[in-house]
Scaffold this motif. Structure first.
Motif, PDB file in Angstrom:
ATOM      1  N   THR A 189      23.587  39.389  60.989  1.00 40.39           N
ATOM      2  CA  THR A 189      24.669  40.222  60.472  1.00 40.39           C
ATOM      3  C   THR A 189      24.630  40.308  58.950  1.00 40.39           C
ATOM      4  N   ALA A 190      24.505  39.157  58.286  1.00 42.95           N
ATOM      5  CA  ALA A 190      24.541  39.131  56.823  1.00 42.95           C
ATOM      6  C   ALA A 190      23.352  39.864  56.215  1.00 42.95           C
ATOM      7  N   LEU A 191      22.177  39.668  56.783  1.00 46.23           N
ATOM      8  CA  LEU A 191      20.995  40.346  56.242  1.00 46.23           C
ATOM      9  C   LEU A 191      21.084  41.856  56.449  1.00 46.23           C
ATOM     10  N   TRP A 192      21.591  42.266  57.613  1.00 46.49           N
ATOM     11  CA  TRP A 192      21.685  43.704  57.852  1.00 46.49           C
ATOM     12  C   TRP A 192      22.610  44.360  56.829  1.00 46.49           C
ATOM     13  N   TYR A 193      23.807  43.812  56.665  1.00 46.52           N
ATOM     14  CA  TYR A 193      24.748  44.399  55.718  1.00 46.52           C
ATOM     15  C   TYR A 193      24.267  44.222  54.278  1.00 46.52           C
ATOM     16  N   VAL A 221      32.988  44.403  52.155  1.00 46.24           N
ATOM     17  CA  VAL A 221      34.151  44.960  52.850  1.00 46.24           C
ATOM     18  C   VAL A 221      33.825  45.163  54.328  1.00 46.24           C
ATOM     19  N   ALA A 222      32.654  45.712  54.612  1.00 43.84           N
ATOM     20  CA  ALA A 222      32.279  45.968  56.001  1.00 43.84           C
ATOM     21  C   ALA A 222      32.165  44.686  56.798  1.00 43.84           C
ATOM     22  N   VAL A 223      31.565  43.661  56.210  1.00 47.66           N
ATOM     23  CA  VAL A 223      31.276  42.466  57.004  1.00 47.66           C
ATOM     24  C   VAL A 223      32.527  41.622  57.224  1.00 47.66           C
ATOM     25  N   VAL A 224      33.416  41.512  56.238  1.00 45.53           N
ATOM     26  CA  VAL A 224      34.597  40.668  56.451  1.00 45.53           C
ATOM     27  C   VAL A 224      35.579  41.324  57.405  1.00 45.53           C
ATOM     28  N   ASN A 225      35.580  42.647  57.475  1.00 47.65           N
ATOM     29  CA  ASN A 225      36.484  43.320  58.409  1.00 47.65           C
ATOM     30  C   ASN A 225      36.022  43.210  59.855  1.00 47.65           C
ATOM     31  N   ALA A 261      34.521  35.007  59.243  1.00 43.64           N
ATOM     32  CA  ALA A 261      34.422  35.970  58.150  1.00 43.64           C
ATOM     33  C   ALA A 261      34.106  35.334  56.812  1.00 43.64           C
ATOM     34  N   ASP A 262      34.553  34.101  56.586  1.00 44.14           N
ATOM     35  CA  ASP A 262      34.276  33.483  55.289  1.00 44.14           C
ATOM     36  C   ASP A 262      32.797  33.130  55.145  1.00 44.14           C
ATOM     37  N   THR A 263      32.213  32.553  56.197  1.00 42.53           N
ATOM     38  CA  THR A 263      30.809  32.146  56.111  1.00 42.53           C
ATOM     39  C   THR A 263      29.874  33.346  56.134  1.00 42.53           C
TER      40      THR A 263
END
Length: 316
Positions: free
Chosen positions: A234-238, A250-254, A259-261
């Motif tokens: 997820t993190a690498l994609w965003y 914004v996209a990833v935490v929503n 969500a924090d990690t």
């Protein structure tokens, strides 16, 4: 190394951590109902903290970074001692695997045995993501020393997370970050080739590296980020596909979940890619100790690290 990118990595990590902290464990629907789209640092929420408050992700990353700066090398025993001191403050946001390993070290078990023993004796999965964000500063300190970076990343994970997916995942992340700091092309593909990770990681991250993963594919997995494989995917994609650092975070935490990690890891990636100047000023104004974090990034970038970890183990 570009100092703005180094600062972006450190500050981006903290921004993603603080932005995601209030909505940790929430679902996208609940976030939307309660806050609308989260675009600002929020107070209260999960853990009930003031706006801009970071979690253990940033705290442990800072402790690892301070060890590097003060000792001039990666010393896993010293890092473990600093982690145990944090654990002694009874933090509310410590994960089960991290807590179990640090308790063992506190009680006298060697740093290089605790994580392995937790993995061997646990009845629950030990491939959590608690090792990821804290490893990010290694990419700044060892940006030009790939072999040492891999070794240190593996050892930093093993303090608490000895699962091969975790040790390899940390190495893939820091190599990718190092590539972004140096503006190399296709840093994720290079990292996967260098590490040769377990199948679960390669199968998950390969489509991100090749550009064959679409948002609909990403949404078909859980996306809650509890495991190291899901968090990295997820993190690498965003972090690698967004047009701006703000868009990525914004996209990833929503998405909610962890969500924090996931936000912290995404923030490190986006920060290294776009630089600190690309992070919104309003976030940096609310962030805990942003000036100190910027200074720490400068100290890391100025390091002339030497030596290798006390023990060296390639990711399985």
């Amino acid at each position: 190394m570009d100092d703005d990118r180094a600062a972006g990595l450190v500050l981006g990590l903290a921004c993603g951590d603080a932005l995601g902290r209030p909505v940790e464990f929430e679902t996208p629907a609940r976030i939307l109902a309660q806050y609308g789209e989260v675009t600002e640092m929020l107070a209260d929420g999960t853990w009930g903290k003031p706006a801009g408050t970071v979690t253990g992700n940033t705290v442990l990353a800072r402790r690892l970074a301070r060890s590097l700066v003060e000792r001039g090398e990666f010393d896993p025993a010293d890092v473990a001692e600093r982690f145990v001191a944090w654990y002694g403050t009874t933090p509310t946001d410590v994960g089960d695997t991290t807590a179990a390993a640090l308790a063992r070290i506190r009680d006298g078990e060697p740093w290089d045995a605790a994580g392995r023993r937790v993995r061997e004796t646990s009845s629950t999965p030990t491939d959590g993501n608690g090792c990821l964000a804290r490893a990010a500063p290694l990419a700044v300190a060892f940006a030009s020393q790939e072999e040492q970076l891999v070794d240190a990343s593996v050892e930093s994970s093993r303090i608490t997370h000895a699962d091969p997916r975790c040790t390899a995942g940390c190495a893939v992340l820091t190599l990718t970050l190092s590539g972004l700091l140096s503006e190399r092309s296709d840093p994720l593909s290079a990292a996967l080739d260098r590490v040769d990770p377990p199948d679960a990681l390669r199968e998950s991250l390969g489509p991100v590296a090749t550009g064959d993963l679409a948002i609909d594919d990403l949404d078909s997995v859980s996306g809650d980020g509890d495991g190291v494989v899901d968090t990295l995917r997820t993190a690498l994609w965003y972090g690698l596909t967004a047009e701006t650092a703000e868009e990525a975070l914004v996209a990833v935490v929503n998405r909610g979940g962890d969500a924090d990690t996931v936000g912290a890891v995404t923030g490190a990636i986006a920060g290294a890619r776009f630089g600190a100047d690309a992070l919104p000023d309003r976030w940096l104004a609310d962030l805990d100790d942003s000036d100190a974090l910027r200074a720490l990034a400068r100290d890391l970038a100025a390091l002339d690290v030497s030596g290798t970890p006390a023990r060296s183990e390639r990711p399985e």
